[in-house]
Design a protein around this motif. Structure first.
Motif, PDB file in Angstrom:
ATOM      1  N   ASN A 169       0.823  -1.209   0.000  1.00  0.00           N
ATOM      2  CA  ASN A 169       0.000   0.000   0.000  1.00  0.00           C
ATOM      3  C   ASN A 169       0.855   1.256   0.000  1.00  0.00           C
ATOM      4  OD1 ASN A 169      -2.414  -1.375  -0.096  1.00  0.00           O
ATOM      5  ND2 ASN A 169      -2.694  -1.372   2.115  1.00  0.00           N
ATOM      6  N   ILE A 170       1.962   1.244   0.718  1.00  0.00           N
ATOM      7  CA  ILE A 170       2.877   2.395   0.728  1.00  0.00           C
ATOM      8  C   ILE A 170       3.467   2.590  -0.659  1.00  0.00           C
ATOM      9  CG2 ILE A 170       5.116   3.204   1.572  1.00  0.00           C
ATOM     10  CD1 ILE A 170       4.333   1.963   4.306  1.00  0.00           C
ATOM     11  N   LEU A 171       3.886   1.511  -1.300  1.00  0.00           N
ATOM     12  CA  LEU A 171       4.453   1.617  -2.646  1.00  0.00           C
ATOM     13  C   LEU A 171       3.414   2.130  -3.643  1.00  0.00           C
ATOM     14  CD1 LEU A 171       6.589  -1.645  -2.804  1.00  0.00           C
ATOM     15  CD2 LEU A 171       7.403   0.700  -2.503  1.00  0.00           C
ATOM     16  N   ARG A 172       2.182   1.672  -3.539  1.00  0.00           N
ATOM     17  CA  ARG A 172       1.122   2.147  -4.437  1.00  0.00           C
ATOM     18  C   ARG A 172       0.851   3.628  -4.205  1.00  0.00           C
ATOM     19  NH1 ARG A 172      -3.244  -2.771  -4.301  1.00  0.00           N
ATOM     20  NH2 ARG A 172      -2.120  -4.142  -5.704  1.00  0.00           N
ATOM     21  N   ARG A 173       0.831   4.040  -2.942  1.00  0.00           N
ATOM     22  CA  ARG A 173       0.587   5.441  -2.610  1.00  0.00           C
ATOM     23  C   ARG A 173       1.695   6.306  -3.200  1.00  0.00           C
ATOM     24  NH1 ARG A 173       0.989   5.907   3.139  1.00  0.00           N
ATOM     25  NH2 ARG A 173      -0.278   4.056   3.091  1.00  0.00           N
ATOM     26  N   ASP A 174       2.950   5.884  -3.068  1.00  0.00           N
ATOM     27  CA  ASP A 174       4.074   6.622  -3.623  1.00  0.00           C
ATOM     28  C   ASP A 174       3.994   6.662  -5.145  1.00  0.00           C
ATOM     29  OD1 ASP A 174       5.005   7.069  -1.086  1.00  0.00           O
ATOM     30  OD2 ASP A 174       6.565   5.520  -1.161  1.00  0.00           O
ATOM     31  N   GLU A 175       3.535   5.571  -5.747  1.00  0.00           N
ATOM     32  CA  GLU A 175       3.409   5.500  -7.199  1.00  0.00           C
ATOM     33  C   GLU A 175       2.363   6.496  -7.692  1.00  0.00           C
ATOM     34  OE1 GLU A 175       1.649   2.010  -9.724  1.00  0.00           O
ATOM     35  OE2 GLU A 175       3.669   1.451  -9.047  1.00  0.00           O
ATOM     36  N   LYS A 176       1.246   6.618  -6.959  1.00  0.00           N
ATOM     37  CA  LYS A 176       0.194   7.558  -7.347  1.00  0.00           C
ATOM     38  C   LYS A 176       0.678   9.002  -7.196  1.00  0.00           C
ATOM     39  CE  LYS A 176      -3.780   4.636  -6.379  1.00  0.00           C
ATOM     40  NZ  LYS A 176      -4.924   4.414  -5.511  1.00  0.00           N
ATOM     41  N   LYS A 177       1.478   9.285  -6.155  1.00  0.00           N
ATOM     42  CA  LYS A 177       2.007  10.634  -5.960  1.00  0.00           C
ATOM     43  C   LYS A 177       2.966  11.015  -7.075  1.00  0.00           C
ATOM     44  CE  LYS A 177       1.777  10.720  -0.922  1.00  0.00           C
ATOM     45  NZ  LYS A 177       2.573  10.720   0.311  1.00  0.00           N
ATOM     46  N   ALA A 178       3.691  10.062  -7.601  1.00  0.00           N
ATOM     47  CA  ALA A 178       4.705  10.341  -8.614  1.00  0.00           C
ATOM     48  C   ALA A 178       4.090  10.732  -9.955  1.00  0.00           C
ATOM     49  CB  ALA A 178       5.615   9.130  -8.792  1.00  0.00           C
ATOM     50  N   GLU A 179       2.862  10.307 -10.222  1.00  0.00           N
ATOM     51  CA  GLU A 179       2.222  10.614 -11.491  1.00  0.00           C
ATOM     52  C   GLU A 179       1.630  12.017 -11.440  1.00  0.00           C
ATOM     53  OE1 GLU A 179      -0.730   7.669 -12.271  1.00  0.00           O
ATOM     54  OE2 GLU A 179       0.677   6.020 -12.018  1.00  0.00           O
TER      55      GLU A 179
END
Length: 151
Positions: free
Chosen positions: A104-114
């Motif tokens: 979930n942390i990795l997905r959250r970071d991935e969404k922030k990067a876009e």
């Protein structure tokens, strides 16, 4: 019959089925590791601290054991083994919790990067060509674009 075999082959070769099979195999191996951790590393020191008790042998006998020369045949509630299994479960559940938390942390970071996608074009309602968002006339069909054309 040949059609069923073909359908099964298509089903079995889908990525999700293979991923699930790999997950089950790794999960089984992980379960064995956790069981060994509990039985061979965690429980012996706890049993020693509690007076050299082996948790696997802790049982509540349901009958008078004097009638049973072999205690393994006497009906009993093996609560010590249950404690071991509960510890297995808690360790596996905690590991899965940590894994899901990291995902979930990795997905959250991935969404922030876009970066947010800025809309720069709209569809002409007449010829369905792409035109700049601020255009008042379609460059393809020259139709007048009003407020209803904003897509």
């Amino acid at each position: 019959m040949l059609r069923i075999v073909k359908e099964f082959k298509e089903f079995a070769m889908k990525g999700n089925v293979i991923d699930l099979a790999v997950g089950v195999i790794i999960g089984g191996a992980f379960g064995k590791i956790v069981t060994s951790l509990v039985n061979d590393i965690i429980m012996p020191p706890i049993g020693t601290i509690l007076g050299k008790v082996d948790f696997k042998d802790l049982k509540l006998y349901l009958v008078d054991t004097s009638n049973y020369p072999d205690l393994s045949k006497a009906p009993a509630i093996a609560y010590g083994q249950f404690i071991n299994v509960m510890l297995d479960f808690l360790i596996v559940a905690f590991c899965i919790f940590l894994l899901v938390k990291v995902i979930n942390i990795l997905r959250r970071d991935e969404k922030k990067a876009e970066p947010p996608v800025e809309v720069t074009e709209k569809d002409c309602p007449y010829c369905l060509s792409k035109v700049p968002i601020k255009a008042t006339r379609c460059k393809h069909c020259t139709s007048q674009l009003g407020e209803t054309a904003h897509g």
